[in-house]
Design an enzyme around this catalytic site. Structure first.
Site, PDB file in Angstrom:
ATOM      1  N   LYS A   9     -15.296  36.486 -65.401  1.00 52.08           N
ATOM      2  CA  LYS A   9     -16.104  35.274 -65.519  1.00 52.08           C
ATOM      3  C   LYS A   9     -15.911  34.754 -66.971  1.00 52.08           C
ATOM      4  O   LYS A   9     -15.312  35.221 -67.957  1.00 52.08           O
ATOM      5  CB  LYS A   9     -17.567  35.886 -65.656  1.00 52.08           C
ATOM      6  CG  LYS A   9     -17.856  36.674 -64.098  1.00 52.08           C
ATOM      7  CD  LYS A   9     -19.259  37.358 -64.248  1.00 52.08           C
ATOM      8  CE  LYS A   9     -19.508  37.697 -62.767  1.00 52.08           C
ATOM      9  NZ  LYS A   9     -21.129  38.481 -63.187  1.00 52.08           N
ATOM     10  N   PHE A  57     -34.007  34.027 -61.037  1.00 47.52           N
ATOM     11  CA  PHE A  57     -33.112  34.132 -62.193  1.00 47.52           C
ATOM     12  C   PHE A  57     -31.734  33.268 -61.887  1.00 47.52           C
ATOM     13  O   PHE A  57     -30.834  33.233 -62.522  1.00 47.52           O
ATOM     14  CB  PHE A  57     -32.771  35.540 -62.365  1.00 47.52           C
ATOM     15  CG  PHE A  57     -32.343  36.331 -61.279  1.00 47.52           C
ATOM     16  CD1 PHE A  57     -31.062  36.224 -60.830  1.00 47.52           C
ATOM     17  CD2 PHE A  57     -33.238  37.230 -60.833  1.00 47.52           C
ATOM     18  CE1 PHE A  57     -30.567  37.001 -59.886  1.00 47.52           C
ATOM     19  CE2 PHE A  57     -32.754  38.020 -59.497  1.00 47.52           C
ATOM     20  CZ  PHE A  57     -31.483  38.045 -59.107  1.00 47.52           C
ATOM     21  N   ARG A  85     -15.352  48.210 -57.850  1.00 49.07           N
ATOM     22  CA  ARG A  85     -16.571  48.330 -58.012  1.00 49.07           C
ATOM     23  C   ARG A  85     -16.907  49.305 -59.191  1.00 49.07           C
ATOM     24  O   ARG A  85     -17.645  49.466 -60.002  1.00 49.07           O
ATOM     25  CB  ARG A  85     -17.521  48.613 -56.779  1.00 49.07           C
ATOM     26  CG  ARG A  85     -17.690  47.471 -55.891  1.00 49.07           C
ATOM     27  CD  ARG A  85     -18.542  46.093 -56.530  1.00 49.07           C
ATOM     28  NE  ARG A  85     -19.849  46.403 -56.320  1.00 49.07           N
ATOM     29  CZ  ARG A  85     -20.832  45.477 -56.483  1.00 49.07           C
ATOM     30  NH1 ARG A  85     -20.416  44.406 -56.886  1.00 49.07           N
ATOM     31  NH2 ARG A  85     -22.137  45.816 -56.623  1.00 49.07           N
ATOM     32  N   THR A  91     -24.287  46.606 -62.696  1.00 49.38           N
ATOM     33  CA  THR A  91     -24.280  45.449 -62.837  1.00 49.38           C
ATOM     34  C   THR A  91     -24.797  45.057 -64.569  1.00 49.38           C
ATOM     35  O   THR A  91     -23.995  44.276 -65.103  1.00 49.38           O
ATOM     36  CB  THR A  91     -25.605  44.771 -62.244  1.00 49.38           C
ATOM     37  OG1 THR A  91     -25.213  45.051 -60.938  1.00 49.38           O
ATOM     38  CG2 THR A  91     -25.868  43.225 -62.366  1.00 49.38           C
ATOM     39  N   ARG A 102     -17.807  46.950 -67.635  1.00 44.50           N
ATOM     40  CA  ARG A 102     -18.906  46.641 -68.233  1.00 44.50           C
ATOM     41  C   ARG A 102     -19.618  47.464 -69.190  1.00 44.50           C
ATOM     42  O   ARG A 102     -20.309  47.172 -70.350  1.00 44.50           O
ATOM     43  CB  ARG A 102     -20.105  46.347 -66.945  1.00 44.50           C
ATOM     44  CG  ARG A 102     -19.870  45.229 -66.116  1.00 44.50           C
ATOM     45  CD  ARG A 102     -20.489  45.263 -64.755  1.00 44.50           C
ATOM     46  NE  ARG A 102     -20.250  44.044 -64.205  1.00 44.50           N
ATOM     47  CZ  ARG A 102     -20.871  43.754 -62.936  1.00 44.50           C
ATOM     48  NH1 ARG A 102     -21.273  44.753 -62.097  1.00 44.50           N
ATOM     49  NH2 ARG A 102     -20.764  42.658 -62.195  1.00 44.50           N
ATOM     50  N   ASN A 111     -21.924  39.985 -67.994  1.00 43.57           N
ATOM     51  CA  ASN A 111     -21.338  41.331 -67.736  1.00 43.57           C
ATOM     52  C   ASN A 111     -19.768  41.126 -67.180  1.00 43.57           C
ATOM     53  O   ASN A 111     -19.213  42.090 -66.802  1.00 43.57           O
ATOM     54  CB  ASN A 111     -21.835  41.953 -66.438  1.00 43.57           C
ATOM     55  CG  ASN A 111     -22.048  41.118 -65.314  1.00 43.57           C
ATOM     56  OD1 ASN A 111     -21.461  40.253 -65.157  1.00 43.57           O
ATOM     57  ND2 ASN A 111     -23.105  41.469 -64.341  1.00 43.57           N
TER      58      ASN A 111
HETATM   59  P1  IDP Z   1     -22.943  42.659 -59.121  1.00 41.08           P
HETATM   60  O1  IDP Z   1     -22.534  41.687 -59.974  1.00 41.08           O
HETATM   61  O2  IDP Z   1     -23.177  43.876 -59.604  1.00 41.08           O
HETATM   62  O3  IDP Z   1     -22.623  42.563 -57.620  1.00 41.08           O
HETATM   63  P2  IDP Z   1     -25.530  41.266 -58.144  1.00 41.08           P
HETATM   64  O4  IDP Z   1     -26.704  41.867 -58.101  1.00 41.08           O
HETATM   65  O5  IDP Z   1     -24.674  40.771 -57.047  1.00 41.08           O
HETATM   66  O6  IDP Z   1     -24.778  42.152 -59.304  1.00 41.08           O
HETATM   67  O7  IDP Z   1     -25.906  39.816 -59.058  1.00 41.08           O
HETATM   68  C1  IDP Z   1     -24.818  38.894 -59.360  1.00 41.08           C
HETATM   69  C2  IDP Z   1     -24.673  38.519 -60.910  1.00 41.08           C
HETATM   70  O8  IDP Z   1     -26.017  37.872 -61.143  1.00 41.08           O
HETATM   71  C3  IDP Z   1     -24.647  39.783 -61.797  1.00 41.08           C
HETATM   72  O9  IDP Z   1     -23.316  40.223 -62.171  1.00 41.08           O
HETATM   73  C4  IDP Z   1     -25.306  39.326 -63.060  1.00 41.08           C
HETATM   74  O10 IDP Z   1     -24.269  38.630 -63.750  1.00 41.08           O
HETATM   75  C5  IDP Z   1     -26.388  38.279 -62.587  1.00 41.08           C
HETATM   76  N1  IDP Z   1     -27.658  38.791 -62.444  1.00 41.08           N
HETATM   77  C6  IDP Z   1     -28.155  39.694 -61.214  1.00 41.08           C
HETATM   78  N2  IDP Z   1     -29.413  40.057 -61.579  1.00 41.08           N
HETATM   79  C7  IDP Z   1     -30.085  39.588 -62.465  1.00 41.08           C
HETATM   80  C8  IDP Z   1     -31.159  39.279 -63.226  1.00 41.08           C
HETATM   81  O11 IDP Z   1     -32.075  39.943 -62.813  1.00 41.08           O
HETATM   82  N3  IDP Z   1     -31.379  38.595 -64.039  1.00 41.08           N
HETATM   83  C9  IDP Z   1     -30.337  37.543 -64.577  1.00 41.08           C
HETATM   84  N4  IDP Z   1     -28.945  37.681 -64.151  1.00 41.08           N
HETATM   85  C10 IDP Z   1     -28.839  38.585 -63.193  1.00 41.08           C
HETATM   86 MG    MG Z   2     -22.926  41.245 -56.309  1.00 37.40          MG
END
Ligand code: IDP
Ligand code: MG
Length: 153
Positions: A9, A57, A85, A91, A102, A111
């Site tokens: 990213k 968000f 993963r 996350t 991370r 992240n």
């Molecule tokens: P992941 O990247 O671990 O699969 P996801 O739940 O798919 O996590 O979320 C995608 C991305 O969105 C995350 O990597 C993070 O950068 C962002 N994100 C997820 N949940 C939130 C939140 O509650 N607030 C702000 N950003 C979030």
């Molecule tokens: Mg995801």
């Protein structure tokens, strides 16, 4: 062999962590079969994060993912989705286990890395970022020593 989509990213690029992130995956036996530097647009971000687009968000995620270039990669290996993963960690950086990307380099929502969450997501996401001729099939010299002769690999 399984394939998965990885995004290094924009925050990882800006922090000079491209090599560090790639090394974590290479060390774990993942083979790079597709790789490019690209500027993710709003349209691509919305397609990629279709499951999150309607969440409150999401505008922040979109801004994050489009603020600068990313590296998108297709990684290949046995259990590639699950291995990527686990190497990434959970996350949010403040909760992610030390030893994961991370957990070692992020302290919150920025992240550093994306990895597909299932084989189905991987197929969908690879299609968004790569055309067929951008993914290259080739043999790795060390495959025998990583995986042996396991026919399921
Ligand atoms: P992941 O990247 O671990 O699969 P996801 O739940 O798919 O996590 O979320 C995608 C991305 O969105 C995350 O990597 C993070 O950068 C962002 N994100 C997820 N949940 C939130 C939140 O509650 N607030 C702000 N950003 C979030
Ligand atoms: Mg995801």
């Amino acid at each position: 062999m399984e394939r998965t989509l990885v995004i290094i990213k924009p925050d990882a690029i800006q922090r000079g962590l491209i090599g560090t992130v790639m090394t974590r995956f290479e060390n774990k036996g993942m083979q790079v079969v597709g790789c490019k530097l690209m500027q993710i647009t709003n349209e691509i971000a919305d397609k990629h994060y279709a499951e999150h687009v309607s969440k409150p968000f999401y505008p922040r995620i979109r801004e994050y993912m489009t603020i600068g270039p990313s590296i998108v990669m297709v990684l290949q290996g046995p259990k590639a989705v699950a291995i990527v993963r686990s190497v990434m960690g959970s996350t949010f950086g403040d909760k992610a286990q030390p030893g994961t990307i991370r957990g070692d380099f992020s302290n919150g929502g920025f992240n550093l890395v994306h990895g597909s969450d299932s084989a189905e997501s991987a197929a969908r996401e690879i299609d968004i970022f790569f055309s067929k001729n951008e993914i290259i099939n080739y043999d790795m010299a060390n495959v025998l020593y990583l995986y042996g002769n396991d026919p399921t690999v």
